[in-house]
Design an enzyme around this catalytic site. Structure first.
Site, short mmCIF file in Angstrom:
data_model
loop_
_atom_site.label_atom_id
_atom_site.label_comp_id
_atom_site.label_asym_id
_atom_site.label_seq_id
_atom_site.Cartn_x
_atom_site.Cartn_y
_atom_site.Cartn_z
N LYS A 299 15.58 12.10 -8.10
CA LYS A 299 14.32 12.49 -8.73
C LYS A 299 14.14 14.00 -8.57
CE LYS A 299 9.53 10.86 -9.04
NZ LYS A 299 8.55 9.89 -8.53
N GLU A 385 0.05 -4.98 -7.15
CA GLU A 385 -1.40 -5.10 -7.04
C GLU A 385 -1.84 -6.52 -6.74
OE1 GLU A 385 -0.46 -1.53 -9.56
OE2 GLU A 385 0.17 -3.63 -9.57
N ARG A 413 -4.34 -5.77 -13.27
CA ARG A 413 -3.10 -6.52 -13.06
C ARG A 413 -3.28 -7.60 -12.00
NH1 ARG A 413 1.55 -3.16 -14.57
NH2 ARG A 413 2.71 -3.86 -12.75
#
Length: 644
Positions: A299, A385, A413
């Protein structure tokens, strides 16, 4: 003498990109040879860095998939071959290659490009992916549709940036394996540390195990096993083949057990690793089955400030390309997020039963403050979540006081868990909903538009909506000491109002509002920071002879019935103002007015978000577009009274 920081000015001269200039759409890549791709990748990376330095946005994830994105578009036939990025943070290089380079410096700006993939923006974006971990489910749907129609196109899902931590991914993998779907999954492993160093041997093995000769031999062997061997021996022989591949590659046991054909790890920045494997997978002649290519990437790759940063420049404001210094305007007030984070630490200092839970967003939700102060009482569950909410419910059953800090849009969610595991059992879970209301550049997918509506309809739920940072401190303190059931409090993205913070927070009386300014004729009952838009409107209206009452409801549920009766009895007009969707606070006000026979005594008008999704723009512009700013209130007051 104190050394001054260098001035920060975004680079305004784009980098030289002679090869990239020849690419408008992916088919233009076909003119290049394999040996040209490293230079093309360097130019694509430079273009992306320069563009994001002007617009801000998600930088690190896109830098990590430059080579992957190029290789996929180079070898596959997009958009006929469907390419899904999960999550959309990774899609900036893809946008540059798919006819949107001329608009790349409008990223996340009003009328500009979305910061995520968007079906309405391009045919090359087959699925909008702003929330995480949806790609394999969507890709499986596309692959199944192709199969039903007799098509032979490919579906490629690039899954990364933590998306593999969510359970939905594994539900989709299980289904894909069971249906023998033709699906290519690329695991962009940029920070999960599940792979050993990628070297020459792993490159060779990945190429071998994805080769046509090996796959045809495997296909032939599977058929022979089913024709020759007794049923009892077949599973053992097939397991032996999986074991041999695991022994050779050293990875992929989990994915193999889930039914995927695992290949890797491969170096996601090395075209000599990527291209042979992708070509082999593209050209497979064997029966359909889902394949997972494990690509190890970095990344922030190729930009030193991002590579050195702890968060790899995941999300950035405008910045100077040379130094990497970000341009952040000086703030006159703290952010709501930081106020919440510090208030939670204060509560945890007073009470060892206070714990904090986040779904992979410690900095974004302010739980990094708790993490630093009380690491043993801080829990990051990953992008999960649903698990976060039920985990909190379990803690609550044992006498703990869990604060679940999740963006409003992401709590959607976990709605079943909020209903079934928390509300029905009336457990004292505290929900801290960041990014409530409009969110600016992240647009419609991240707007916290619906939490008032979807929480207020739940029995046992208390919903508190602070108007400013001082009220937020009171809200955290109130939630900490509320143990009669679940309670939620919501607060906006960004800088707070700038009011003085209390030395000690107060415990608010549940369901009680307050009068801010007493007037006559017209009453404005606000919820949350819209209070300050009402104050602005009053400044305008007072100069034109209007004398309005302003009240702050404080709670969306329960509503202060006594205050509501008072406003109706003393005013001819009642206006409510909330930064939520239809079916929220105003719907409850209307219900009380109807049930208490008050509708004949007052003219009532609600202001709430339009029944539409609002595209990315500045937060203030978004509130203007949806009719929730001071000007909208002024227009309504004048229209009602026919004075303007």
């Amino acid at each position: 003498m104190k050394q001054q920081k260098p001035s920060v000015t975004p680079l305004v001269t784009p980098p030289a990109t002679p090869m990239l200039d020849k690419v408008n759409l992916p088919h233009d890549l076909k003119q290049f040879a394999d040996r040209d791709l490293p230079q093309l990748a360097a130019e694509l990376r430079a273009e992306m860095i320069d563009a994001v330095s002007v617009t801000g946005g998600h930088l690190g994830a896109g830098l990590g998939v430059v080579e992957l994105t190029l290789a996929i578009h180079y070898l596959f036939n997009t958009p006929e071959d469907r390419l899904i990025f999960d999550v959309g943070h990774q899609c900036y290089p893809h946008k540059i290659l798919t006819g949107r380079r001329d608009k790349i410096r409008t990223l996340r700006k009003e009328n500009g490009l979305s910061g995520f993939t968007s079906r309405k923006e391009s045919d090359y974006d087959p699925f909008g992916a702003a929330h995480s971990s949806t790609s394999i489910s969507a890709g499986l749907g596309m692959a199944t549709a192709s199969k039903l129609q007799g098509k032979d196109n490919h579906v490629i899902c690039v899954v990364g940036d933590g998306a593999m931590s969510a359970g939905m991914i594994y539900e989709a993998i299980n289904n894909a394996a069971a249906t023998h779907s033709k699906l290519i999954i690329i695991l962009n492993d940029n920070d999960m540390s599940i792979a050993p160093p990628v070297g020459a041997m792993s490159k060779y093995l990945a190429r071998l195990l994805s080769s046509r000769s090996f796959l045809e031999f495997r296909h032939f062997s599977h058929k022979a096993v089913h024709k020759i061997l007794p049923k009892g021996l077949r599973p053992r022989v097939l397991k032996t083949e999986e074991f041999v591949r695991y022994y050779l590659s050293g990875n992929g046991t989990l994915f193999e057990e889930l039914g995927l054909y695992y290949l890797g790890p491969v170096n996601g920045h090395d075209f000599t690793s990527l291209l042979p494997v992708l070509r082999n997978v593209r050209d497979m002649q064997a029966e359909n089955f889902p394949v997972l290519i494990h690509a190890v990437t970095q990344k922030g790759k190729g930009y030193a400030p991002a590579e050195k940063s702890d968060d790899k420049y995941h999300g950035v404001s405008q910045f100077d390309v040379i130094s990497g210094l970000q341009i952040k305007p000086k703030s006159n007030a703290p952010s709501y997020t930081s106020v919440f984070g510090k208030a939670l630490v204060a509560a945890a200092t007073d009470d060892e039963k206070v714990v904090g839970i986040t779904a992979a967003m410690p900095d974004g939700t302010g739980l990094n403050f708790l993490q630093n102060a009380f690491p043993a009482r801080y829990f990051d569950v990953g992008i999960a979540e649903q698990h976060a909410v039920t985990f909190a419910a379990g803690l609550a059953t044992e006498g703990y006081k869990p604060f679940v800090a999740i963006y409003s849009t992401f709590l959607q969610r976990a709605y079943d868990q909020v209903v079934h595991d928390v509300a029905i059992q009336n457990l004292p879970v505290k929900f801290a909903l960041d990014r409530a209301g409009m969110v600016g550049a992240d647009g419609q997918t991240h707007a916290g538009s619906f939490d008032i509506s979807y929480l207020c309809c739940l029995p046992n739920m208390v919903v508190l909506v602070p108007a400013d940072e001082a009220e937020l401190m009171h809200g955290v303190h109130t939630a900490h000491h509320y143990n009669d059931g679940p309670i939620a409090f919501r607060f906006p993205r960004g800088e707070a109002i700038g009011v003085d913070l209390p030395k000690q927070p107060e415990k608010l009386k549940i369901g009680k509002g307050r009068i801010i300014k007493q007037g006559k004729d017209i009453a404005v009952l606000t919820l949350g920071p819209r209070l300050y838009e009402a104050v602005k409107a009053d400044d305008i209206l007072s100069q034109q002879g209007y004398n309005i009452t302003i009240a702050d409801a404080r709670f969306a549920k329960p509503i202060d019935r006594e205050l509501l009766h008072q406003l109706v009895e003393n005013h001819d007009y009642l206006i409510t103002m909330e930064e939520g969707a239809i079916g929220g606070f105003s719907a409850q006000v209307l219900d009380i007015l109807a049930r208490d026979n008050l509708l004949e005594r007052v003219i009532y008008r609600p202001l709430y978000m339009k029944d539409s999704f609002i595209d990315h723009a500045s937060q203030q512009k978004q509130y203007a577009q949806t009719g929730l700013d001071a000007d909208a209130l002024v227009r309504l007051v004048k229209g009602l009274t026919a004075k303007g």
